[in-house]
Design an enzyme around this catalytic site. Structure first.
Site, PDB file in Angstrom:
ATOM      1  N   ARG A  67      -8.042   7.084  -1.113  1.00 44.90           N
ATOM      2  CA  ARG A  67      -7.630   5.703  -1.410  1.00 44.90           C
ATOM      3  C   ARG A  67      -6.686   5.637  -2.616  1.00 44.90           C
ATOM      4  O   ARG A  67      -5.690   4.914  -2.590  1.00 44.90           O
ATOM      5  CB  ARG A  67      -8.863   4.836  -1.679  1.00 44.90           C
ATOM      6  CG  ARG A  67      -8.493   3.430  -2.097  1.00 44.90           C
ATOM      7  CD  ARG A  67      -9.706   2.573  -2.384  1.00 44.90           C
ATOM      8  NE  ARG A  67     -10.506   2.339  -1.187  1.00 44.90           N
ATOM      9  CZ  ARG A  67     -11.593   1.566  -1.174  1.00 44.90           C
ATOM     10  NH1 ARG A  67     -11.980   0.956  -2.270  1.00 44.90           N
ATOM     11  NH2 ARG A  67     -12.280   1.401  -0.060  1.00 44.90           N
ATOM     12  N   SER A  81     -13.904   5.800   4.635  1.00 46.95           N
ATOM     13  CA  SER A  81     -12.712   6.047   5.450  1.00 46.95           C
ATOM     14  C   SER A  81     -13.009   7.123   6.499  1.00 46.95           C
ATOM     15  O   SER A  81     -12.202   7.372   7.376  1.00 46.95           O
ATOM     16  CB  SER A  81     -11.538   6.489   4.563  1.00 46.95           C
ATOM     17  OG  SER A  81     -11.777   7.787   4.042  1.00 46.95           O
ATOM     18  N   SER A 121     -17.747  -2.231  -4.248  1.00 50.84           N
ATOM     19  CA  SER A 121     -17.259  -0.994  -4.887  1.00 50.84           C
ATOM     20  C   SER A 121     -18.352  -0.228  -5.631  1.00 50.84           C
ATOM     21  O   SER A 121     -18.203   0.087  -6.819  1.00 50.84           O
ATOM     22  CB  SER A 121     -16.068  -1.272  -5.817  1.00 50.84           C
ATOM     23  OG  SER A 121     -14.893  -1.481  -5.073  1.00 50.84           O
ATOM     24  N   ASP A 149     -19.024  -6.962   6.177  1.00 50.44           N
ATOM     25  CA  ASP A 149     -18.298  -7.835   5.255  1.00 50.44           C
ATOM     26  C   ASP A 149     -16.796  -7.822   5.536  1.00 50.44           C
ATOM     27  O   ASP A 149     -16.211  -6.768   5.787  1.00 50.44           O
ATOM     28  CB  ASP A 149     -18.548  -7.347   3.812  1.00 50.44           C
ATOM     29  CG  ASP A 149     -17.949  -8.286   2.788  1.00 50.44           C
ATOM     30  OD1 ASP A 149     -18.335  -9.465   2.769  1.00 50.44           O
ATOM     31  OD2 ASP A 149     -17.075  -7.847   2.015  1.00 50.44           O
ATOM     32  N   LEU A 181     -18.946   2.776  -5.469  1.00 50.43           N
ATOM     33  CA  LEU A 181     -18.413   4.077  -5.913  1.00 50.43           C
ATOM     34  C   LEU A 181     -17.116   3.911  -6.707  1.00 50.43           C
ATOM     35  O   LEU A 181     -16.371   4.891  -6.870  1.00 50.43           O
ATOM     36  CB  LEU A 181     -18.170   4.996  -4.698  1.00 50.43           C
ATOM     37  CG  LEU A 181     -19.404   5.304  -3.846  1.00 50.43           C
ATOM     38  CD1 LEU A 181     -19.045   6.231  -2.679  1.00 50.43           C
ATOM     39  CD2 LEU A 181     -20.504   5.944  -4.701  1.00 50.43           C
ATOM     40  N   SER A 186     -17.457 -15.244  -5.088  1.00 45.11           N
ATOM     41  CA  SER A 186     -17.165 -13.861  -5.452  1.00 45.11           C
ATOM     42  C   SER A 186     -16.395 -13.863  -6.767  1.00 45.11           C
ATOM     43  O   SER A 186     -15.346 -14.499  -6.866  1.00 45.11           O
ATOM     44  CB  SER A 186     -16.350 -13.176  -4.348  1.00 45.11           C
ATOM     45  OG  SER A 186     -16.058 -11.847  -4.720  1.00 45.11           O
ATOM     46  N   TYR A 231      -8.010  -9.308   3.882  1.00 42.20           N
ATOM     47  CA  TYR A 231      -8.053  -7.876   4.185  1.00 42.20           C
ATOM     48  C   TYR A 231      -7.052  -7.561   5.306  1.00 42.20           C
ATOM     49  O   TYR A 231      -7.189  -8.055   6.434  1.00 42.20           O
ATOM     50  CB  TYR A 231      -9.463  -7.425   4.582  1.00 42.20           C
ATOM     51  CG  TYR A 231     -10.492  -7.518   3.455  1.00 42.20           C
ATOM     52  CD1 TYR A 231     -10.119  -7.815   2.142  1.00 42.20           C
ATOM     53  CD2 TYR A 231     -11.839  -7.305   3.694  1.00 42.20           C
ATOM     54  CE1 TYR A 231     -11.055  -7.907   1.114  1.00 42.20           C
ATOM     55  CE2 TYR A 231     -12.791  -7.389   2.668  1.00 42.20           C
ATOM     56  CZ  TYR A 231     -12.381  -7.703   1.392  1.00 42.20           C
ATOM     57  OH  TYR A 231     -13.310  -7.794   0.378  1.00 42.20           O
TER      58      TYR A 231
HETATM   59  P1  NDP Z   1     -16.594   2.052  -2.675  1.00 44.37           P
HETATM   60  O1  NDP Z   1     -16.449   1.883  -4.139  1.00 44.37           O
HETATM   61  O2  NDP Z   1     -17.854   2.701  -2.198  1.00 44.37           O
HETATM   62  O3  NDP Z   1     -15.325   2.851  -2.145  1.00 44.37           O
HETATM   63  C1  NDP Z   1     -15.246   3.259  -0.804  1.00 44.37           C
HETATM   64  C2  NDP Z   1     -14.244   4.390  -0.672  1.00 44.37           C
HETATM   65  O4  NDP Z   1     -14.682   5.543  -1.423  1.00 44.37           O
HETATM   66  C3  NDP Z   1     -14.129   4.868   0.762  1.00 44.37           C
HETATM   67  O5  NDP Z   1     -13.258   4.075   1.530  1.00 44.37           O
HETATM   68  C4  NDP Z   1     -13.647   6.282   0.566  1.00 44.37           C
HETATM   69  O6  NDP Z   1     -12.262   6.251   0.228  1.00 44.37           O
HETATM   70  C5  NDP Z   1     -14.454   6.723  -0.665  1.00 44.37           C
HETATM   71  N1  NDP Z   1     -15.783   7.279  -0.328  1.00 44.37           N
HETATM   72  C6  NDP Z   1     -16.858   6.587   0.172  1.00 44.37           C
HETATM   73  N2  NDP Z   1     -17.907   7.402   0.322  1.00 44.37           N
HETATM   74  C7  NDP Z   1     -17.518   8.630  -0.074  1.00 44.37           C
HETATM   75  C8  NDP Z   1     -18.179   9.877  -0.152  1.00 44.37           C
HETATM   76  N3  NDP Z   1     -19.450  10.015   0.208  1.00 44.37           N
HETATM   77  N4  NDP Z   1     -17.474  10.948  -0.634  1.00 44.37           N
HETATM   78  C9  NDP Z   1     -16.194  10.811  -1.005  1.00 44.37           C
HETATM   79  N5  NDP Z   1     -15.501   9.652  -0.953  1.00 44.37           N
HETATM   80  C10 NDP Z   1     -16.164   8.559  -0.495  1.00 44.37           C
HETATM   81  O7  NDP Z   1     -16.553   0.640  -1.935  1.00 44.37           O
HETATM   82  P2  NDP Z   1     -15.296  -0.339  -1.629  1.00 44.37           P
HETATM   83  O8  NDP Z   1     -14.395  -0.418  -2.792  1.00 44.37           O
HETATM   84  O9  NDP Z   1     -14.727   0.043  -0.306  1.00 44.37           O
HETATM   85  O10 NDP Z   1     -16.069  -1.713  -1.504  1.00 44.37           O
HETATM   86  C11 NDP Z   1     -17.021  -1.904  -0.443  1.00 44.37           C
HETATM   87  C12 NDP Z   1     -16.787  -3.252   0.190  1.00 44.37           C
HETATM   88  O11 NDP Z   1     -16.956  -4.291  -0.763  1.00 44.37           O
HETATM   89  C13 NDP Z   1     -15.372  -3.510   0.751  1.00 44.37           C
HETATM   90  O12 NDP Z   1     -15.154  -2.913   1.998  1.00 44.37           O
HETATM   91  C14 NDP Z   1     -15.361  -5.015   0.822  1.00 44.37           C
HETATM   92  O13 NDP Z   1     -16.066  -5.439   1.968  1.00 44.37           O
HETATM   93  C15 NDP Z   1     -16.119  -5.403  -0.437  1.00 44.37           C
HETATM   94  N6  NDP Z   1     -15.201  -5.689  -1.556  1.00 44.37           N
HETATM   95  C16 NDP Z   1     -15.186  -6.977  -2.031  1.00 44.37           C
HETATM   96  C17 NDP Z   1     -14.348  -7.352  -3.047  1.00 44.37           C
HETATM   97  C18 NDP Z   1     -14.376  -8.745  -3.536  1.00 44.37           C
HETATM   98  O14 NDP Z   1     -13.496  -9.131  -4.339  1.00 44.37           O
HETATM   99  N7  NDP Z   1     -15.309  -9.569  -3.127  1.00 44.37           N
HETATM  100  C19 NDP Z   1     -13.391  -6.393  -3.648  1.00 44.37           C
HETATM  101  C20 NDP Z   1     -13.501  -5.064  -3.102  1.00 44.37           C
HETATM  102  C21 NDP Z   1     -14.387  -4.738  -2.107  1.00 44.37           C
HETATM  103  P3  NDP Z   1     -11.206   7.439   0.492  1.00 44.37           P
HETATM  104  O15 NDP Z   1     -11.824   8.399   1.452  1.00 44.37           O
HETATM  105  O16 NDP Z   1     -10.009   6.766   1.011  1.00 44.37           O
HETATM  106  O17 NDP Z   1     -10.961   8.029  -0.867  1.00 44.37           O
END
Ligand code: NDP
Length: 327
Positions: A230, A288, A210, A49, A212, A154, A54
């Site tokens: 993050r 990440s 998201s 995605d 998590l 979205s 981005y």
């Molecule tokens: P998450 O809520 O899963 O957050 C991901 C972040 O959480 C990672 O980058 C990392 O950050 C942390 N993380 C992930 N796994 C673990 C773990 N096992 N243990 C500890 N920390 C962990 O998902 P995103 O918010 O990244 O959303 C996923 C995707 O959804 C995005 O990449 C994008 O493609 C899409 N999206 C779409 C949106 C929209 O408006 N349509 C808005 C937002 C996202 P760190 O290590 O830095 O703390």
């Protein structure tokens, strides 16, 4: 890996997919991005995605280089882009859902991702300044030109999605197939209540984001605030304020205890909880670090542990089950 139809379309999407928001072209080195995509693909993930906004286009550039380097068959993966926020320009024609911006954004995404067509193209938000009719027509034209295969939305309201369907039906155009809403244990209303009718009526598919809550549904924020995550990134104070409240932390401590009692981890339990919802076509993972992705990719194994009794225990901790209105 297991695969679902994306809504009522014939497209098979992996139940877990990989996104690039805040990571590709920004928080992580390109080598790590490559490793993440390779690990995901090797584990059966077929959907990557992305969006024009981005890292202001940089995320698509990084992903495009990786896709090219990997040389995977184009038929073996699904790649998306999203239009609305622009890739940096702020002039009135450089954002939104006008025919002009949608067409220009599509061409720019194709160039950056180095692909001939986008499998999925999302309207990243609704645009109150543009008639939905113009957007539906434009998406149909792009499909007819072979530049996109499926289109979706979205964070649109159910009413806006239905309006798009009504227009498509009126003019025999191809309607939106999928919506990309936020969905996780802490954010439930749209997916569980607002869209509940349109899964059935128009066969809406969902690619949820998201899972998590930006990393909050893990054990890392439970004690003191950690380095290098993050929510510590400069400029993302708004996200920290929104996601990390004392009330949430209390719930997360109890959820973490439950996950450990079940012999798993909170991230895996949280992702599996999203997968339990049969209206979720795919859960988009973010990572990440490679070990995070490796952990999250095993979340499907946790599904059998989430019995009705465990679901009730989760509800008792969350205390946020959205109310269904009386129909
Ligand atoms: P998450 O809520 O899963 O957050 C991901 C972040 O959480 C990672 O980058 C990392 O950050 C942390 N993380 C992930 N796994 C673990 C773990 N096992 N243990 C500890 N920390 C962990 O998902 P995103 O918010 O990244 O959303 C996923 C995707 O959804 C995005 O990449 C994008 O493609 C899409 N999206 C779409 C949106 C929209 O408006 N349509 C808005 C937002 C996202 P760190 O290590 O830095 O703390």
């Amino acid at each position: 890996m297991e695969y679902n139809n994306l809504g009522k379309s014939g497209l098979q999407v992996s139940r877990l997919s990989l996104g690039s928001w805040l990571t590709f072209g920004k928080q992580i080195e390109d080598g790590i991005a490559e490793n993440l995509m390779k690990t995901a693909y090797d584990n059966g993930v077929n959907f990557f995605d992305n969006a024009e906004i981005y890292a202001r286009g940089q995320s698509e550039i990084v992903m495009g280089k990786i896709l090219k380097k990997m040389g995977w068959a184009r038929s073996s993966y699904i790649v998306s882009s999203k239009v609305y926020f622009g890739d940096g320009g702020s002039l009135p024609t450089q954002t939104g859902l006008s025919r002009k911006h949608i067409v220009e954004a599509c061409h720019a995404a194709l160039r950056r991702l180095q692909v001939e067509y986008l499998d999925l193209f999302f309207c990243h938000r609704p645009d109150k300044k543009v008639p939905i009719e113009e957007t539906v027509w434009t998406m149909n034209i792009l499909i007819n030109q072979g530049k996109i295969l499926y289109w979706g939305t979205s964070e649109w309201s159910a009413q806006e999605i239905m309006e798009a369907h009504m227009i498509a039906r009126q003019y025999n155009l191809i309607p939106p197939v999928m919506e990309q809403p936020q969905y996780n244990m802490l954010h439930r209303q749209k997916v569980e209540v607002e869209y509940s009718q349109i899964y059935k009526t128009v066969g809406l598919g969902t690619t949820i984001w998201s899972p998590l809550a930006s990393g909050v549904l893990t054990d890392k924020y439970i004690k003191e605030f950690p380095e290098g995550t993050r929510l510590g990134i400069k400029g993302l104070e708004w996200l920290k304020e929104r996601q990390l409240t004392e009330e949430r932390l209390d719930k997360i401590r109890n959820l973490n205890k439950l996950a450990l009692e079940l012999g798993t981890s909170l991230p895996k339990l949280s992702i599996a909880w999203c997968l339990k919802n049969s209206n979720v076509s795919t859960v988009i993972l973010g990572a990440s670090k490679i070990n995070q992705l490796e952990e999250n990719l095993t979340a499907i194994e946790v599904l059998p542990l989430i019995t009705a009794e465990v679901m009730q225990k989760i509800e008792d901790i969350l205390k946020n089950k959205p109310e269904h209105p009386m129909w």
